[in-house]
Scaffold this motif. Structure first.
Motif, PDB file in Angstrom:
ATOM      1  N   ASP A  30       0.879  -1.167   0.000  1.00  0.00           N
ATOM      2  CA  ASP A  30       0.000   0.000   0.000  1.00  0.00           C
ATOM      3  C   ASP A  30       0.921   1.222   0.000  1.00  0.00           C
ATOM      4  N   MET A  31       1.210   1.744  -1.197  1.00  0.00           N
ATOM      5  CA  MET A  31       2.241   2.767  -1.328  1.00  0.00           C
ATOM      6  C   MET A  31       1.876   4.067  -0.626  1.00  0.00           C
ATOM      7  N   ASP A  32       0.595   4.435  -0.638  1.00  0.00           N
ATOM      8  CA  ASP A  32       0.189   5.661   0.047  1.00  0.00           C
ATOM      9  C   ASP A  32       0.480   5.561   1.543  1.00  0.00           C
ATOM     10  N   LEU A  33       0.145   4.414   2.130  1.00  0.00           N
ATOM     11  CA  LEU A  33       0.423   4.213   3.548  1.00  0.00           C
ATOM     12  C   LEU A  33       1.930   4.161   3.800  1.00  0.00           C
ATOM     13  N   ALA A  34       2.661   3.500   2.932  1.00  0.00           N
ATOM     14  CA  ALA A  34       4.114   3.393   3.097  1.00  0.00           C
ATOM     15  C   ALA A  34       4.776   4.766   3.069  1.00  0.00           C
ATOM     16  N   VAL A  35       4.361   5.585   2.114  1.00  0.00           N
ATOM     17  CA  VAL A  35       4.934   6.935   2.001  1.00  0.00           C
ATOM     18  C   VAL A  35       4.579   7.768   3.228  1.00  0.00           C
ATOM     19  N   ASN A  36       3.341   7.652   3.708  1.00  0.00           N
ATOM     20  CA  ASN A  36       2.956   8.368   4.928  1.00  0.00           C
ATOM     21  C   ASN A  36       3.806   7.926   6.116  1.00  0.00           C
ATOM     22  N   CYS A  37       4.077   6.637   6.187  1.00  0.00           N
ATOM     23  CA  CYS A  37       4.922   6.123   7.276  1.00  0.00           C
ATOM     24  C   CYS A  37       6.344   6.668   7.176  1.00  0.00           C
ATOM     25  N   ILE A  38       6.886   6.680   5.977  1.00  0.00           N
ATOM     26  CA  ILE A  38       8.251   7.187   5.779  1.00  0.00           C
ATOM     27  C   ILE A  38       8.346   8.657   6.150  1.00  0.00           C
ATOM     28  N   GLU A  39       7.418   9.458   5.642  1.00  0.00           N
ATOM     29  CA  GLU A  39       7.472  10.902   5.901  1.00  0.00           C
ATOM     30  C   GLU A  39       7.141  11.217   7.356  1.00  0.00           C
ATOM     31  N   SER A  40       6.261  10.418   7.958  1.00  0.00           N
ATOM     32  CA  SER A  40       5.939  10.623   9.379  1.00  0.00           C
ATOM     33  C   SER A  40       7.141  10.323  10.251  1.00  0.00           C
ATOM     34  N   ARG A  41       7.871   9.262   9.932  1.00  0.00           N
ATOM     35  CA  ARG A  41       9.063   8.926  10.713  1.00  0.00           C
ATOM     36  C   ARG A  41      10.097  10.042  10.647  1.00  0.00           C
TER      37      ARG A  41
END
Length: 422
Positions: A30-41
């Motif tokens: 789920d790329m949208d979730l993955a990107v949100n996780c990366i940017e949130s971290r």
């Protein structure tokens, strides 16, 4: 979830725009979730390091990571709540990413996390499990004066709180209006505390509010009314981070203000006073600084709290000017700054030993710039701002020197070079 966790860890330093453009390469993610996780971290790094370092946590919204409390402010709120009621039950009606609920859970017997967005609730349920916070209950619900339809999460305080009956209700109202514009008035934030507070007080004795550091303390307390018991102005890292307002249903008196400077090492600096104390206080302004004296620069918490005169009275200092909130030690007091007083002042701001001072003019600016090529710069209450003074001086950041352009009531505009006292 394991695949998502592995992907985020592997691509934590990648360009997220490129990841989205190449999403077809990883159909199982789920790329949208993955990107949100990366940017949130990335946003949590250095701010909530405990969560940043746990690779199994999930972050579905970047804005939530941006707006959440830091480790320092989250821990302070938990300690504050524990001081109000030991072993408290708390209802967090604005759960968000869940940082505050997690910190509260370390001191509480039970925490109820409430959040209107399903994706945040799902993430919170997962994250709390990973973190071992088994005393937090997650509810997909939002507080409102009226209930919503069957498929809407809005519920009244009675519907949310009557079965749980918390000791403390915590709220961090959203401070963004239409189009994402920041708002500061209580009635413009969601939930509307002014509308809900009386109903909430039917099910709890205490309400703890987190408000914008831009909010006006006097206006906030006047509008919230007689139940305001304490206001905590919390600053860290040279920034005022938040206002915490403790409301007590049975309180009917003056409120206290606590200016709190959080430090990475050691106890916070806490300066407590009532608005009446500050109003009644008169202090000496227009002190003439001299070489070898000490200059005290109050931290952001003291300035936001409005303790302009009490600072001088309690610490035996004199103000440089009535409207210039910098403070000078006398010669005798300067000797004490090598001991307990120095340590106390440094918990509330910065202390500088005056190395040089002259009238502010073209000649002195040129001379100071030549003699202190590396220095921090501050301008207050003079006809130029800090950036302009820095450019005129031509100095670069660095060293322990600090050049101040400040207005004195007796001597006009001064240029002062100070050495940081460590």
């Amino acid at each position: 979830m394991e695949k998502l966790t592995a992907f985020v860890s592997e691509h934590i330093n990648d360009d997220t725009t490129r990841l989205i453009m190449k999403r077809a390469k990883w159909p199982e993610i789920d790329m949208d979730l993955a990107v949100n996780c990366i940017e949130s971290r990335r946003k949590l790094k250095g701010k909530m390091q405990e969560w940043c370092d746990e690779p199994r946590l999930v972050f579905p919204r970047r804005l939530s990571a941006e707006q959440c409390s830091s480790s320092a402010t989250g821990a302070y709120k938990a300690d504050l709540a524990a001081g109000i009621v030991a072993g408290f039950k708390l209802a967090d009606l604005t759960g968000g990413l869940g940082v505050d609920s997690w910190f509260f859970s370390k001191k509480a017997s039970q925490v109820m996390y409430c959040e209107m967005l399903p994706e945040l609730c799902k993430a919170a349920q997962h994250n709390f499990g990973v973190l071992g916070a088994d005393n937090i209950t997650v509810r997909n619900v939002a507080v409102s004066a009226e209930s919503g339809a069957a498929d809407v999460v809005f519920r009244t305080p009675k519907e949310i709180l009557s079965d749980f009956m918390p000791d403390i209700v915590y709220m961090d109202p959203a401070r963004r209006g239409e189009g994402g514009k920041k708002v500061f008035l209580l009635e413009d934030c969601l939930p509307d505390v002014l509308t809900l507070k009386d109903e909430i007080f039917k099910f709890t004795k205490h309400i703890l509010l987190k408000l914008s550091p831009m909010a006006d303390i006097t206006m906030v307390c006047d509008r919230l009314g007689r139940t305001c018991r304490e206001v905590h102005v919390v600053a860290a890292g040279g920034e005022c981070k938040e206002l915490l307002v403790w409301m007590d249903k049975e309180w009917d008196g003056d409120y206290m203000i606590h200016a709190v400077e959080l430090h990475k090492d050691g106890e916070p600096g806490v300066f407590s006073f009532s608005p009446a104390e500050e109003k009644a206080c008169s202090t000496v302004a227009g002190k003439i600084p001299e070489m070898g004296m000490y200059l005290f620069e109050p931290g952001k918490a003291l300035m936001k709290a409005g303790a302009f005169n009490l600072v001088a009275e309690r610490f035996g200092l004199a103000k440089l000017g009535k409207s210039t909130h910098y403070y000078i030690s006398s010669g005798e007091l300067g000797q004490d700054l090598h001991g307990e007083l120095r340590d106390e002042l440094q918990r509330h701001g910065k202390v500088f030993r005056i190395m040089r001072l002259e009238m502010l003019d073209k000649r002195s600016i040129k001379a100071f710039g030549k003699d202190f090529p590396k220095a921090e710069v501050t301008a207050r209450n003079i006809p130029m701002d800090t950036d302009t003074l820095r450019k005129k001086l031509g100095v670069a950041s660095g060293d322990d020197a600090h050049i101040f352009g400040l207005k004195s009531d007796t001597h006009g505009n001064l240029l002062i070079a100070g050495e940081t006292v460590k």
